[in-house]
Design an enzyme around this catalytic site. Structure first.
Site, mmCIF file in Angstrom:
data_model
loop_
_atom_site.group_PDB
_atom_site.id
_atom_site.type_symbol
_atom_site.label_atom_id
_atom_site.label_comp_id
_atom_site.label_asym_id
_atom_site.label_seq_id
_atom_site.Cartn_x
_atom_site.Cartn_y
_atom_site.Cartn_z
ATOM 1 N N SER A 46 13.744 -42.429 14.993
ATOM 2 C CA SER A 46 13.011 -43.484 14.289
ATOM 3 C C SER A 46 12.411 -42.963 12.990
ATOM 4 O O SER A 46 12.367 -43.686 11.992
ATOM 5 C CB SER A 46 11.930 -44.100 15.181
ATOM 6 O OG SER A 46 11.063 -43.105 15.679
ATOM 7 N N GLU A 47 11.972 -41.699 12.963
ATOM 8 C CA GLU A 47 11.504 -41.103 11.706
ATOM 9 C C GLU A 47 11.827 -39.613 11.643
ATOM 10 O O GLU A 47 11.775 -38.917 12.666
ATOM 11 C CB GLU A 47 9.988 -41.271 11.500
ATOM 12 C CG GLU A 47 9.594 -42.464 10.664
ATOM 13 C CD GLU A 47 9.481 -43.732 11.476
ATOM 14 O OE1 GLU A 47 9.428 -44.818 10.875
ATOM 15 O OE2 GLU A 47 9.441 -43.633 12.719
ATOM 16 N N THR A 48 12.142 -39.183 10.437
ATOM 17 C CA THR A 48 12.186 -37.763 10.088
ATOM 18 C C THR A 48 11.106 -37.526 9.044
ATOM 19 O O THR A 48 11.018 -38.258 8.052
ATOM 20 C CB THR A 48 13.551 -37.356 9.528
ATOM 21 O OG1 THR A 48 14.550 -37.510 10.550
ATOM 22 C CG2 THR A 48 13.544 -35.915 9.052
#
Length: 266
Positions: A46-48
């Site tokens: 979902s996020e880096t």
């Protein structure tokens, strides 16, 4: 080849395979936006988060598989965990972000995130919202995102939304569903953001900067224990402080390794 370290951290949980996984990539020099976006797509989380020292603080940016976002709670928690436990940096940490400076403090094994609050107002839901969720909300409000109040935590947990239909809705890109109560907690929620490449986010700090003011006013208490009822699940200990929301949570390292980038990419 340019070699970068990366860390995979499960946030808002105290054991692996739960909470929300984030990739954290410490940088010594900026990378082109297109490269960071491609790396986030490759990680497919979902996020880096990309973090680089800046003065006495740190520059922090977050990318979903499809887009850069202006605020992210779980990847900020994951970044603080990596700085403290893997890179031997001492908290507190001040992160310079698209949402302004964000402070993260340590409290024993937990980290406390201090984020701007987002207040909501009653809103007319877009046509097709109930059909896309597969249930009719009791109320709909709007802060940054749609906030759909359901009858019970069980109804929140049982939802099986049509993600293609959610993606076709007008207005805010993201939908929060919530209800008061839940086993051992004050509120329960889930979060859907298919338009930015995240059909369901497992545990979402940015949802709670909207939910905590909403429920704190209704439940007439400033502190709330919050459960996000995704398949992985996660717990946040939250406090509403006027224009700020404090969110505490645990994190755990799942994996770490190296990324090798061809010089032509950077």
């Amino acid at each position: 080849m340019m070699k970068l370290s990366f860390f995979l951290v499960d946030a808002f949980t105290w054991h692996p395979f739960a909470g929300n996984p984030a990739a954290v990539v410490p940088l010594e020099a900026p990378l082109p936006d297109a490269v960071m976006q491609a790396m986030a797509a490759e990680h497919n989380l979902s996020e880096t988060a990309f973090v680089m020292r800046e003065g006495a603080g740190w520059r922090l940016r977050w990318f979903t598989p499809k887009a850069e976002v202006e605020m992210c709670g779980h990847a900020t928690l994951a970044t603080a965990f990596v700085l403290a436990h893997e890179l031997n940096e001492a908290p507190p940490f001040t992160f310079h972000t698209l949402s302004g400076p964000l402070l993260v403090e340590a409290d024993g094994p937990r980290f406390i995130l201090d984020f701007p609050a987002r207040l909501s107002e009653p809103a007319t839901p877009p046509v097709g919202l109930a059909a896309a969720l597969g249930a009719t909300p009791r109320e709909v409000h709007r802060a940054r995102d749609w906030i759909c109040v359901m009858e019970s935590p069980a109804q929140v947990a049982a939802l099986a939304p049509d993600h293609a239909a959610l993606a076709a809705l007008p207005g805010p890109e993201r939908v929060i569903v919530t209800a008061a109560g839940g086993e051992g907690v004050d509120i329960t929620s889930r979060f859907f953001a298919v338009k930015v490449g995240v059909p369901e986010d497992p545990v979402t700090g940015t949802a709670h900067v909207q939910l905590v003011p909403f429920w704190a006013a209704r439940l007439q208490r400033k502190t709330l224990v919050c459960r996000q009822a995704s398949a992985r699940g996660g717990t946040l200990w939250c406090e509403w402080r006027g224009d700020r929301v404090r969110m505490a949570g645990n994190a755990v390292l799942y994996a770490k390794g190296d990324i090798h980038l061809h010089p032509d990419m950077v």
